[in-house]
Design a protein around this motif. Structure first.
Motif, PDB file in Angstrom:
ATOM      1  N   PHE A   1      23.197  35.587  27.724  1.00 36.80           N
ATOM      2  CA  PHE A   1      22.478  36.494  26.827  1.00 36.80           C
ATOM      3  C   PHE A   1      21.162  36.959  27.453  1.00 36.80           C
ATOM      4  O   PHE A   1      20.654  38.031  27.134  1.00 36.80           O
TER       5      PHE A   1
ATOM      6  N   LEU B   1      30.520  42.059  31.219  1.00 33.79           N
ATOM      7  CA  LEU B   1      30.923  40.656  31.137  1.00 33.79           C
ATOM      8  C   LEU B   1      32.440  40.616  31.242  1.00 33.79           C
ATOM      9  O   LEU B   1      33.145  41.156  30.381  1.00 33.79           O
TER      10      LEU B   1
ATOM     11  N   THR C   1      30.407  36.848  19.137  1.00 33.95           N
ATOM     12  CA  THR C   1      29.918  36.910  20.521  1.00 33.95           C
ATOM     13  C   THR C   1      30.174  38.285  21.124  1.00 33.95           C
ATOM     14  O   THR C   1      29.277  38.894  21.727  1.00 33.95           O
TER      15      THR C   1
ATOM     16  N   PHE D   1      27.233  41.106  22.233  1.00 36.26           N
ATOM     17  CA  PHE D   1      27.111  41.708  23.564  1.00 36.26           C
ATOM     18  C   PHE D   1      27.200  43.232  23.472  1.00 36.26           C
ATOM     19  O   PHE D   1      26.443  43.944  24.143  1.00 36.26           O
TER      20      PHE D   1
ATOM     21  N   VAL E   1      26.181  45.700  26.443  1.00 39.61           N
ATOM     22  CA  VAL E   1      26.997  45.052  27.474  1.00 39.61           C
ATOM     23  C   VAL E   1      28.471  45.349  27.205  1.00 39.61           C
ATOM     24  O   VAL E   1      28.933  45.249  26.056  1.00 39.61           O
TER      25      VAL E   1
ATOM     26  N   VAL F   1      32.320  44.312  27.492  1.00 44.49           N
ATOM     27  CA  VAL F   1      33.132  43.097  27.633  1.00 44.49           C
ATOM     28  C   VAL F   1      34.535  43.523  28.041  1.00 44.49           C
ATOM     29  O   VAL F   1      35.165  44.344  27.372  1.00 44.49           O
TER      30      VAL F   1
END
Length: 212
Positions: free
Chosen positions: A56, A65, A83, A87, A92, A94
């Motif tokens: 994080f 990620l 989670t 993100f 971010v 994923v």
């Protein structure tokens, strides 16, 4: 913008290098590998893991990620869902190696958001359901091994697979991988994979009977 590959292994039979090699073979360029060892995806929330917590702070907007599958983030429905959503909120992206899924918060279209969030919820629920099925198979295997031990010292035919291979087969079956793909990655026969798939309790019991 960096791509960080996150791996989680809960037992010594699981292998981080294998997870990384599988990602690279799928064409992903990895800038850094971060891993948590000996951590259960069921009992330990992602943000409570040493390196899960670090991610994080490490990941910035525009970073990616990468995980083998969502079960590396956790095997608890709420934890996995929250989670991924957190993100995405931070900008971010994923991505998963298996099935090549991508989750990001870029879209502003409500319909696309609804479809994306529904898929996240489905995968998070699948991760928890798979964990519960694995535990049930383990309990059944232990009970079967004890029953056989009480009846006779005969252990049956020695398994043609190791525990590490059993874990890999079990996890890939849970993620709907094809039998041919599993055989190629694990190096065991299609017939053996079908036996594990059709009767995981017996496979678990066979490993326990030959342990040590």
């Amino acid at each position: 913008m960096a791509t960080i590959f996150y791996a989680r292994v809960s037992t010594v039979d699981q292998n981080i290098e294998h997870q990384q090699a599988q990602a690279e073979a799928a064409g992903f360029k990895i800038d850094r590998v971060v891993a948590d060892h000996g951590v259960s995806g069921v009992s330990t929330l992602f943000a409570e893991r040493p390196n899960g917590k670090r991610l994080f702070d490490m990941l910035r907007q525009g970073d990616t990620l990468l995980v083998r599958w969502v079960d590396r983030l956790g095997r608890n429905y709420s934890d996995v869902r929250d989670t991924i959503q957190e993100f995405m909120r931070r900008g971010v992206v994923v991505r998963t190696v298996i099935n090549g899924l991508t989750f990001d918060g870029a879209t502003k279209d409500p319909m696309q958001q609804a479809v994306r969030d529904a898929l996240i919820g489905f995968l998070a629920a699948t991760a928890q359901a798979n964990a519960e099925a694995i535990k049930e198979a383990q309990r059944g295997g232990i009970a079967l091994a004890k029953a056989k031990d009480g009846e006779t010292k005969y252990r049956g035919r020695k398994p043609s697979f190791t525990r590490a291979q059993f874990i890999a087969v079990r996890d890939m079956i849970a993620q709907s991988a094809g039998i041919g793909e599993i055989a190629k990655i694990t190096g065991i026969s299609r017939q053996t994979i079908y036996r594990i798939k059709n009767d995981p309790v017996a496979a678990e019991a066979a490993l326990l009977n030959w342990a040590g």
